[in-house]
Design an enzyme around this catalytic site. Structure first.
Site, PDB file in Angstrom:
ATOM      1  N   TYR A  17      15.160  61.549 -47.746  1.00  0.00           N
ATOM      2  CA  TYR A  17      14.567  60.470 -48.465  1.00  0.00           C
ATOM      3  C   TYR A  17      13.154  60.341 -47.867  1.00  0.00           C
ATOM      4  CZ  TYR A  17      13.473  55.679 -49.973  1.00  0.00           C
ATOM      5  OH  TYR A  17      12.817  54.470 -50.662  1.00  0.00           O
ATOM      6  N   HIS A 169       1.480  46.260 -49.743  1.00  0.00           N
ATOM      7  CA  HIS A 169       2.312  47.232 -49.124  1.00  0.00           C
ATOM      8  C   HIS A 169       1.735  47.805 -47.802  1.00  0.00           C
ATOM      9  CE1 HIS A 169       3.345  46.974 -53.512  1.00  0.00           C
ATOM     10  NE2 HIS A 169       4.501  47.356 -52.939  1.00  0.00           N
ATOM     11  N   ARG A 199      11.868  51.769 -61.573  1.00  0.00           N
ATOM     12  CA  ARG A 199      11.862  52.638 -60.485  1.00  0.00           C
ATOM     13  C   ARG A 199      13.184  52.158 -59.652  1.00  0.00           C
ATOM     14  NH1 ARG A 199       9.568  50.686 -55.700  1.00  0.00           N
ATOM     15  NH2 ARG A 199       9.828  52.629 -54.659  1.00  0.00           N
ATOM     16  N   ASN A 201      14.676  50.954 -55.734  1.00  0.00           N
ATOM     17  CA  ASN A 201      14.452  50.773 -54.295  1.00  0.00           C
ATOM     18  C   ASN A 201      15.986  50.450 -53.603  1.00  0.00           C
ATOM     19  OD1 ASN A 201      13.223  50.855 -51.881  1.00  0.00           O
ATOM     20  ND2 ASN A 201      12.010  48.887 -52.390  1.00  0.00           N
ATOM     21  N   GLU A 241      17.377  47.600 -55.680  1.00  0.00           N
ATOM     22  CA  GLU A 241      16.385  46.681 -56.462  1.00  0.00           C
ATOM     23  C   GLU A 241      16.221  47.863 -57.862  1.00  0.00           C
ATOM     24  OE1 GLU A 241      13.032  45.469 -54.705  1.00  0.00           O
ATOM     25  OE2 GLU A 241      13.937  43.814 -53.489  1.00  0.00           O
ATOM     26  N   LYS A 293      12.961  49.213 -42.821  1.00  0.00           N
ATOM     27  CA  LYS A 293      13.862  48.828 -43.676  1.00  0.00           C
ATOM     28  C   LYS A 293      14.978  47.779 -42.747  1.00  0.00           C
ATOM     29  CE  LYS A 293      14.139  52.261 -47.208  1.00  0.00           C
ATOM     30  NZ  LYS A 293      13.955  51.742 -48.199  1.00  0.00           N
TER      31      LYS A 293
END
Lengths: 313, 318
Positions: A17, A169, A199, A201, A241, A293
């Protein structure tokens, strides 16, 4: 019973990832999705908006036209894709919107702020499970100018309001140093009306709160310390998400809709290919990303749990 | 990849002897999308040799909402879009057009907007002035044409914006020319916008910079060049391995790279997201993407492998 089938899966073929612009064209041009959690999540949203308006809603005064455009887009989507659940009647500029699930009817004059009790974005957000973020394109940049955010995955609308895309971001590891941030900003500013994108997440969450805002970290963050190999399957949740991106052609803004889905790890891994791939990804995940994260405190415990489950198959 | 709209020509008005205004409505009687000031559409014109793509600024000065209007100037010796619009398009015809796009948006932070137009260059300013008038923002227009008769939308503009418009007619008695020195009359915080022939854009841009306008305050309208649609086979050489690959007409570079185990990351496969960008060391590129800026495309150093192609042979930095 919620099973893994209800969860949008965020990974592609690769077992490594990394951050990328993983956007794809959205073929069904619907900004909204209703799940069987609809009524529960709507009522949680409304409760949060009533109790904590300062952290769940923000708007700049110049966003009013764009907010009406969002009302138009979302109501249109609702009556087009869920005609048995939502109705709209238009009479001489007067809109009568009915939500058959909540048994509510709202009547207002489209474009006239005084005919709604709350701002247009706040109004329509209370009828959908998605969080709604409006980025205005101003002088070659994207600015977070309005949003209704009840289910943030560890971020703050209040803190990020009126920041530009890069500022928002900047905590993402590696985002500043390479060209990714410029590339994604360029991508977003080139989104065209009629061609929406999507997209996904992902993150992990110790606990199952949808409303994990930065402001309430002290209430939900502690659970990270309680994760063990034994309780990980039940306590830890896999969170996805689904973000959809629409150009608003009149105001030239961009609407992000964010639908947060959550599933306990024990349900997530019922599907063996997911277990295998997620184990591989989590094992190889660079430290900077799992730190960001918020997984560092319990990553080892989750890996132990996944490994034990793999051995059983 | 991009969605199209079907429109029907509702009305054609001769604005001047060389300018026609076309009013377009949705073919299914719905409303056409809204658009912001400065937007344009691509029109797809059916030619015997294939589809011709032409961009036009859109506005709507008709009394009804949900319509697009374009104005087309018949250029001398035109063999392309303007000739087609003037000679072939009739009321009732159905055409494909793109959704509105905006590469010429109004500045958000401008204290005052000043527009400089020559000839058919007036068209983006029609929608921009309408937006500013609605928001009660401050603007003015300087508009040059050969004569009052040759000046498209003269009546409409002088009636709708009587205090904001200034006309310059170069023909006949009392000729008045539009000169870049006019730029000296604006206050700090003004953003200037130019649209017209290339030499007007260049002269005014150069002058504005020399007078001290920040380049951030200078805007000019340029349309993307029409894209070619016929694809050719080509070859690539992979720099690191020296491997040579053939890309047939019906395959993309990305597909061939993946088939040969060269794992370029990708996402949309439609030239829109920028993920599958590869660096090019040598060779000429045919760009088909909608992601890279014109400058990046011209640099010939990068391409999106999902849609763009080579002319002959490329050497890739992979």
């Amino acid at each position: 019973m919620i099973s893994h089938f209800s969860l949008p899966y965020p990974f592609s073929d690769s077992n490594v990832y990394k951050y990328s612009n993983n956007a794809a064209l959205l073929h069904t041009k619907n900004a909204i999705e209703l799940t069987d959690r609809y009524l529960d999540e709507i009522s949680l949203k409304r409760e949060l908006l009533t109790k904590h308006p300062e952290r769940c809603y923000h708007s700049s005064p110049h966003t009013m036209a764009a907010q009406w455009e969002i009302v138009d887009l979302i109501i249109n989507n609702l009556v087009t894709y869920y005609p048995d659940k939502f109705e709209l009647e238009k009479k001489d500029g007067q809109w009568i919107f009915s939500n058959l699930l909540t048994k509510e009817t709202a009547s207002f004059k489209f474009g006239d702020r005084t005919t709604l009790e709350i701002e247009p974005l706040d109004f329509i957000g209370r009828h959908v499970q998605e969080d709604l973020i409006l980025m205005m394109q101003r002088d070659g940049d994207l600015i977070l100018d309005a949003g209704q955010l009840c289910f943030p995955a560890n971020w703050s609308l209040y803190f990020n309001s009126e920041m530009n895309f890069k500022e928002i971001h900047s905590p993402i590891p590696g985002f500043q140093s390479d060209f990714l941030v410029d590339r994604i900003l360029q991508f977003l500013m080139r989104i065209e009306a009629g061609t929406p994108w999507e997209r996904k997440n992902w993150s992990l969450m110790a606990g199952s709160r949808l409303d994990s805002s930065l402001e309430t970290f002290s209430e939900w963050g502690q659970a990270r310390k309680r994760v063990t190999k034994e309780n990980a399957g039940e306590l830890v949740h896999f969170r996805v998400e689904v973000q959809k991106l629409f150009r608003l052609p009149k105001s030239n803004g961009i609407l992000f809709t964010i639908h947060s889905h959550m599933l306990s790890l024990e349900k997530f891994i019922q599907h063996t290919p997911w277990l295998e791939q997620f184990y591989a990804i989590l094992r190889e995940l660079p430290k900077a990303i799992y730190d960001y994260k918020g997984i560092s405190l319990y990553r080892e415990q989750v890996l132990d749990y996944l490994e034990a489950e793999l051995k059983k198959r | 990849m991009h969605s199209k709209l079907q429109v029907r020509v509702r009305n054609i008005i001769e604005e001047t002897s060389t300018i026609k205004r076309f009013t377009l409505e949705a073919n299914d009687h719905s409303m056409l999308p809204y658009f912001s000031g400065g937007s344009h559409i691509t029109t797809f014109l059916p030619y015997p040799s294939g589809t011709l793509e032409r961009q036009y600024s859109i506005f709507n000065i008709s009394p009804e909402s949900g319509l697009f209007e374009i104005a087309v100037h018949l250029a001398d010796g035109s063999t392309g879009g303007s000739r087609f619009w003037h000679q072939n398009v009739q009321v009732g015809d159905v055409l494909s057009v793109s959704y509105p796009k905006n590469y010429f948006p109004l500045s958000f932070q401008a204290k005052r907007h000043v527009f400089y137009a020559a000839g058919i260059g007036i068209t983006p300013f029609l929608s921009m002035m309408a937006e500013l008038a609605e928001k009660k923002s401050s603007f003015e227009l300087h508009y040059a044409a050969k004569s009052k008769e040759q000046c498209g939308f003269y009546d409409y503009i002088s009636k709708t914006y009587p205090h904001q418009c200034h006309f310059y007619f170069s023909n006949g008695d009392g000729a008045k020319r539009l000169l870049p020195t006019q730029l000296l009359n604006h206050r700090i915080g003004t953003h200037v916008y130019f649209c017209g022939p290339e030499n007007l854009i260049q002269d005014f841009t150069t002058a504005a910079k020399s007078y001290g306008y920040p380049s951030f305050n200078i805007h000019a309208e340029r349309f993307a060049p029409p894209q070619k649609k016929e694809q050719q086979a080509f070859q690539v050489k992979i720099k690191r391995s020296g491997k040579q690959l053939d890309i047939p007409v019906n395959s993309s570079l990305l597909e061939v790279l993946l088939q040969h185990g060269i794992n370029v990351p990708f996402s949309c496969r439609a030239g829109g997201c920028g993920t599958c960008e590869v660096r090019v060391v040598k060779g000429q590129i045919d760009h088909y993407d909608s992601f890279l800026t014109e400058e990046e495309q011209r640099s010939n150093h990068m391409m999106l492998s999902c849609v763009s192609r080579g002319k002959g042979r490329l050497v890739l930095d992979l």
